[in-house]
Enzyme design. Sequence first.
Site, PDB file in Angstrom:
ATOM      1  N   SER A  42       0.811  -1.221   0.000  1.00 52.55           N
ATOM      2  CA  SER A  42       0.000   0.000   0.000  1.00 52.55           C
ATOM      3  C   SER A  42       0.841   1.265   0.000  1.00 52.55           C
ATOM      4  O   SER A  42       1.130   1.838   1.064  1.00 52.55           O
ATOM      5  CB  SER A  42      -0.947  -0.010   1.206  1.00 52.55           C
ATOM      6  OG  SER A  42      -2.055  -0.807   0.923  1.00 52.55           O
ATOM      7  N   GLU A  56     -13.494   4.037  -1.246  1.00 55.13           N
ATOM      8  CA  GLU A  56     -12.857   3.260  -0.183  1.00 55.13           C
ATOM      9  C   GLU A  56     -13.826   2.980   0.965  1.00 55.13           C
ATOM     10  O   GLU A  56     -13.421   2.596   2.065  1.00 55.13           O
ATOM     11  CB  GLU A  56     -11.606   3.988   0.316  1.00 55.13           C
ATOM     12  CG  GLU A  56     -10.559   4.207  -0.775  1.00 55.13           C
ATOM     13  CD  GLU A  56      -9.586   3.033  -0.972  1.00 55.13           C
ATOM     14  OE1 GLU A  56      -9.212   2.397   0.020  1.00 55.13           O
ATOM     15  OE2 GLU A  56      -9.209   2.761  -2.130  1.00 55.13           O
ATOM     16  N   HIS A 113      -6.575   7.501   4.506  1.00 52.41           N
ATOM     17  CA  HIS A 113      -8.041   7.501   4.608  1.00 52.41           C
ATOM     18  C   HIS A 113      -8.424   8.570   5.642  1.00 52.41           C
ATOM     19  O   HIS A 113      -7.656   8.831   6.577  1.00 52.41           O
ATOM     20  CB  HIS A 113      -8.575   6.157   5.137  1.00 52.41           C
ATOM     21  CG  HIS A 113      -8.530   5.041   4.154  1.00 52.41           C
ATOM     22  ND1 HIS A 113      -8.088   3.782   4.494  1.00 52.41           N
ATOM     23  CD2 HIS A 113      -8.894   4.965   2.858  1.00 52.41           C
ATOM     24  CE1 HIS A 113      -8.181   2.990   3.437  1.00 52.41           C
ATOM     25  NE2 HIS A 113      -8.660   3.679   2.428  1.00 52.41           N
ATOM     26  N   CYS A 157     -10.379   0.624  11.524  1.00 57.45           N
ATOM     27  CA  CYS A 157     -10.290  -0.003  10.186  1.00 57.45           C
ATOM     28  C   CYS A 157     -10.914  -1.386  10.208  1.00 57.45           C
ATOM     29  O   CYS A 157     -11.401  -1.871   9.192  1.00 57.45           O
ATOM     30  CB  CYS A 157      -8.834  -0.198   9.765  1.00 57.45           C
ATOM     31  SG  CYS A 157      -7.889   1.290   9.602  1.00 57.45           S
TER      32      CYS A 157
HETATM   33  O1  SUG Z   1      -5.752  -0.430   2.321  1.00 59.83           O
HETATM   34  N1  SUG Z   1      -3.346  -2.062   4.269  1.00 59.83           N
HETATM   35  C1  SUG Z   1      -4.665  -1.476   4.163  1.00 59.83           C
HETATM   36  C2  SUG Z   1      -5.044  -0.820   5.466  1.00 59.83           C
HETATM   37  C3  SUG Z   1      -6.459  -0.336   5.445  1.00 59.83           C
HETATM   38  C4  SUG Z   1      -6.806   0.497   6.626  1.00 59.83           C
HETATM   39  N2  SUG Z   1      -8.154   0.890   6.569  1.00 59.83           N
HETATM   40  C5  SUG Z   1      -8.662   2.056   7.040  1.00 59.83           C
HETATM   41  N3  SUG Z   1      -7.902   3.079   7.349  1.00 59.83           N
HETATM   42  N4  SUG Z   1      -9.927   2.154   7.131  1.00 59.83           N
HETATM   43  C6  SUG Z   1      -4.719  -0.489   3.008  1.00 59.83           C
HETATM   44  O2  SUG Z   1      -3.747   0.250   2.808  1.00 59.83           O
HETATM   45  C7  SUG Z   1      -1.473  -3.447   3.521  1.00 59.83           C
HETATM   46  C8  SUG Z   1      -1.258  -4.808   2.916  1.00 59.83           C
HETATM   47  C9  SUG Z   1       0.184  -5.176   2.800  1.00 59.83           C
HETATM   48  O3  SUG Z   1       1.023  -4.287   2.617  1.00 59.83           O
HETATM   49  O4  SUG Z   1       0.493  -6.392   2.907  1.00 59.83           O
HETATM   50  C10 SUG Z   1      -2.899  -2.931   3.342  1.00 59.83           C
HETATM   51  O5  SUG Z   1      -3.570  -3.289   2.401  1.00 59.83           O
END
Ligand code: SUG
Length: 446
Positions: free
Chosen positions: A22, A174, A250, A369
């Site tokens: 990400s 999202e 986010h 999250c």
């Molecule tokens: O979409 N992390 C997620 C975290 C989501 C957090 N959600 C909220 N803030 N609501 C993302 O970035 C990391 C996966 C990895 O690197 O293995 C990841 O997808």
Amino acid sequence: MRAFEANFDGLVGPTHNYAGLSFGNVASQSNAQAVSNPRAAALQGLDKMLSVQQLGMVQGVLAPQQRPDIHTLKQLGFSGSDGEILQKAFDTAPHLLMACYSASSMWTANAATVSPSADSADGKVHFTPANLVNKFHRAIEHGVTGRILKATFVDQQRFAHHHALPAHEMFGDEGAANHTRLCRDYGQQGVQLFVYGQHGSDPTAPKPSLYPARQTLEASQAVARLHQLNEDNTVFIQQNPDVIDQGVFHNDVIAVGNHNVLFYHEQAFLDTQSKLEEVRRKFGEGELHFIKVPTEAVSIDNAVRSYLFNTQILTLPSGEMVIIAPTECQENAQVAAYLETLVAQNNPIAKVLYFNVKQSMQNGGGPACLRLRVAMNEQELAGVNQATLINQASHASLSAWVSKHYRDQLTLDDLRDPSLLNESLTALDELTQLLKLGSVYPFQRG
Ligand code: SUG
């Protein structure tokens, strides 16, 4: 009729790993290649769910995705037996293999946007799965997410399920991570705040310069139309592009609302004053609390490291409001000191409860999250698949299921191991029986 907020947390899947997928999410990038512990991750999540239920809240669970997503790997041209597909992807395109193995659906704040029946013209609770187009590993979630939501919120008289928005960056969506709702009472019409990172169709409008803005105004507007909301119960606010560039990928990393409280960092939004005046006007009569956190009390860097705003603010049945915070907030001196003064001040928040969700935090996912909020009333709750609700008994059987099937360590090298695929599908097959979901996964549908 009594109305309340239910929280549906994502169950961490058996392939939870740290792949650094990400861009723009500091924790995901800095923990890339770390060794994960899927069993601990899932048990940490289940323990949070039980604790929230024991506070008197309605707590549910949303099933994870089928991973690895072998169907997507085939669609990308990998062929042969499952073992051959995994090995070829590992050798020639490891980033694609990692994406198809991600357990990212655990962050159910990104599963969908939800609008309660009190706000929607047809009196139904509306769900739109998020297309998550900004990240490939997440863009492959929404089809199965939609099926899981339908198998969880079953009663078609009360729940309206929409398709995800078109999979184009103009409609980057999202879900609930960029949406919050303020109300006097969960059963009365409230004001829904849609926070977007950029305009999808106006290249001259402000946007971040380093990291992506994942949510567009066009997506938020489309969701509001689908959910039959109106001008009087919606406010569209742009997120401050400068904080996106500092890792606030986010809105729920910089602001959180609940009931009649909006808790936000002073740098969270653009046009803050006029937008909050609009919120107050549309909210109408009744107490509304804006709790602003100044930069001198908590820096953006500390907000991102501690996830102070990725907390759950819960109104307990007693009326008391508490904050569910990750232990990282306790460990951060500036944030811990701020929280002490917050609960001592004259505002509705009475106490802070700390939870260890470190396995999720290391991928940028805090307590908020991990949960999808669904405000509903008793009749709507009766239309939910009751096997997905958490209580002591379901917590015990899900914890036993995790302990039976999950590994306690996973490295990226393990992803080519076909036995991990088999373990994962065996576990998920059993889970659909425990949660009475029917055949939601592609491997169960032939
Ligand atoms: O979409 N992390 C997620 C975290 C989501 C957090 N959600 C909220 N803030 N609501 C993302 O970035 C990391 C996966 C990895 O690197 O293995 C990841 O997808």
